[in-house]
Design a protein around this motif. Structure first.
Motif, PDB file in Angstrom:
ATOM      1  N   LEU A 251       0.830  -1.199   0.000  1.00  0.00           N
ATOM      2  CA  LEU A 251       0.000   0.000   0.000  1.00  0.00           C
ATOM      3  C   LEU A 251       0.863   1.246   0.000  1.00  0.00           C
ATOM      4  CD1 LEU A 251      -2.840  -0.755   2.562  1.00  0.00           C
ATOM      5  CD2 LEU A 251      -3.041  -0.536   0.108  1.00  0.00           C
TER       6      LEU A 251
ATOM      7  N   PRO B 173      -1.055  11.350   7.502  1.00  0.00           N
ATOM      8  CA  PRO B 173      -2.393  10.783   7.333  1.00  0.00           C
ATOM      9  C   PRO B 173      -3.514  11.678   7.832  1.00  0.00           C
ATOM     10  CG  PRO B 173      -0.929   9.265   8.497  1.00  0.00           C
ATOM     11  CD  PRO B 173      -0.201  10.554   8.330  1.00  0.00           C
TER      12      PRO B 173
ATOM     13  N   GLY C 140      -6.779  12.368   5.266  1.00  0.00           N
ATOM     14  CA  GLY C 140      -7.958  11.595   5.645  1.00  0.00           C
ATOM     15  C   GLY C 140      -9.240  12.390   5.502  1.00  0.00           C
TER      16      GLY C 140
ATOM     17  N   SER D 233     -15.582   8.664   6.036  1.00  0.00           N
ATOM     18  CA  SER D 233     -16.181   7.750   5.075  1.00  0.00           C
ATOM     19  C   SER D 233     -17.481   7.194   5.645  1.00  0.00           C
ATOM     20  CB  SER D 233     -15.214   6.616   4.728  1.00  0.00           C
ATOM     21  OG  SER D 233     -14.837   5.941   5.903  1.00  0.00           O
TER      22      SER D 233
ATOM     23  N   VAL E 256     -16.991   1.144   5.123  1.00  0.00           N
ATOM     24  CA  VAL E 256     -15.636   0.616   5.068  1.00  0.00           C
ATOM     25  C   VAL E 256     -15.714  -0.843   4.640  1.00  0.00           C
ATOM     26  CG1 VAL E 256     -13.530   0.127   6.367  1.00  0.00           C
ATOM     27  CG2 VAL E 256     -14.888   2.141   6.923  1.00  0.00           C
TER      28      VAL E 256
ATOM     29  N   SER F 213     -13.086  -4.284   3.568  1.00  0.00           N
ATOM     30  CA  SER F 213     -11.738  -4.847   3.543  1.00  0.00           C
ATOM     31  C   SER F 213     -11.690  -5.896   2.453  1.00  0.00           C
ATOM     32  CB  SER F 213     -11.386  -5.487   4.884  1.00  0.00           C
ATOM     33  OG  SER F 213     -11.401  -4.523   5.904  1.00  0.00           O
TER      34      SER F 213
ATOM     35  N   LEU G 243     -14.485   3.662   1.953  1.00  0.00           N
ATOM     36  CA  LEU G 243     -13.087   3.436   2.289  1.00  0.00           C
ATOM     37  C   LEU G 243     -12.767   1.977   1.988  1.00  0.00           C
ATOM     38  CD1 LEU G 243     -10.401   4.370   3.550  1.00  0.00           C
ATOM     39  CD2 LEU G 243     -11.314   3.655   5.751  1.00  0.00           C
TER      40      LEU G 243
ATOM     41  N   ARG H 227     -10.044  -0.892   2.263  1.00  0.00           N
ATOM     42  CA  ARG H 227      -8.802  -1.363   2.882  1.00  0.00           C
ATOM     43  C   ARG H 227      -8.407  -2.632   2.149  1.00  0.00           C
ATOM     44  NH1 ARG H 227     -10.254  -1.633   9.118  1.00  0.00           N
ATOM     45  NH2 ARG H 227      -9.839  -3.752   8.478  1.00  0.00           N
TER      46      ARG H 227
ATOM     47  N   GLN I  20     -12.014   5.939  -1.432  1.00  0.00           N
ATOM     48  CA  GLN I  20     -10.688   6.178  -0.886  1.00  0.00           C
ATOM     49  C   GLN I  20      -9.983   4.854  -0.679  1.00  0.00           C
ATOM     50  OE1 GLN I  20     -12.099   8.088   2.674  1.00  0.00           O
ATOM     51  NE2 GLN I  20     -11.426  10.092   1.942  1.00  0.00           N
TER      52      GLN I  20
ATOM     53  N   ALA J 112      -7.178   2.948   1.471  1.00  0.00           N
ATOM     54  CA  ALA J 112      -6.525   3.111   2.772  1.00  0.00           C
ATOM     55  C   ALA J 112      -5.018   3.149   2.609  1.00  0.00           C
ATOM     56  CB  ALA J 112      -6.917   1.969   3.697  1.00  0.00           C
TER      57      ALA J 112
ATOM     58  N   GLU K 110      -1.183   3.268   4.750  1.00  0.00           N
ATOM     59  CA  GLU K 110      -0.579   2.910   6.017  1.00  0.00           C
ATOM     60  C   GLU K 110       0.235   4.071   6.555  1.00  0.00           C
ATOM     61  OE1 GLU K 110       1.411  -0.802   6.249  1.00  0.00           O
ATOM     62  OE2 GLU K 110       0.085  -1.713   4.779  1.00  0.00           O
ATOM     63  N   ASN K 111       0.287   4.162   7.859  1.00  0.00           N
ATOM     64  CA  ASN K 111       1.088   5.175   8.515  1.00  0.00           C
ATOM     65  C   ASN K 111       2.557   4.785   8.363  1.00  0.00           C
ATOM     66  OD1 ASN K 111       2.096   7.186  10.110  1.00  0.00           O
ATOM     67  ND2 ASN K 111       0.672   6.837  11.792  1.00  0.00           N
TER      68      ASN K 111
END
Length: 156
Positions: free
Chosen positions: A56, A62, A66, A69, A72, A74, A112, A114, A140, A142, A144-145
């Motif tokens: 990702l 972030p 951001g 949303s 969500v 996954s 969102l 993921r 959007q 997702a 990662e930090n």
């Protein structure tokens, strides 16, 4: 060059008066060649998505990127989507998405996604098209930090 015994100098063309214009024209053409074929549109570094090393994207900040949303999901693989209501296929998801748009009310509805790093880009585009067709105003992906991302060495 020795030309006296055979009188070769009389048979040759006289040297040009000035080579300056040809020199500068060649220099400009070489510069144009390198500027054109060295640009990022012709020779650009890239990464093959099917190589297994795709991860990702990482957001530098972030909090700034951001946005809220409405729903969500996954995605772990092709036709394997997890929502708040459980595991779904793409067919079931296309029926579930309009209910989430209606649940959002008058506010802008955003989805969102993921997605696992192994999810194909084709599946992400398909999910985006399904969400737009269901009435979501935006999709959007997702991120990662950066401080949570482990440094993984590429396969040799």
């Amino acid at each position: 060059m020795i030309t006296r015994p055979l009188d070769l100098a009389s048979k040759l063309r006289p040297p040009p008066r000035s080579m300056d214009t040809v020199f500068y024209a060649n220099l400009v053409l070489l510069g144009l060649f390198f500027a054109l074929f060295g640009s990022r549109f012709v020779i650009s570094p890239s990464m093959e998505l099917g190589s297994g090393n795709f991860a990702l994207p990482v957001a530098e900040n972030p909090a700034v990127t951001g946005a809220s949303s409405t729903a969500v999901i996954s995605v772990l693989g092709a036709d394997m989507v997890f929502t708040a209501d459980g595991r779904m296929t793409y067919g079931e998801l296309s029926l579930w998405l309009p209910t989430q748009v209606a649940r959002g009310g008058e506010q802008e509805s955003r989805l969102l996604v993921r997605a696992d790093a192994r999810v194909a880009a084709q599946d992400l585009v398909r999910l985006s098209d399904m969400a737009r067709a269901a009435g979501f105003s935006g999709v959007q992906l997702a991120l990662e930090n950066p401080r949570d991302v482990l440094q993984v060495q590429p396969n040799p």
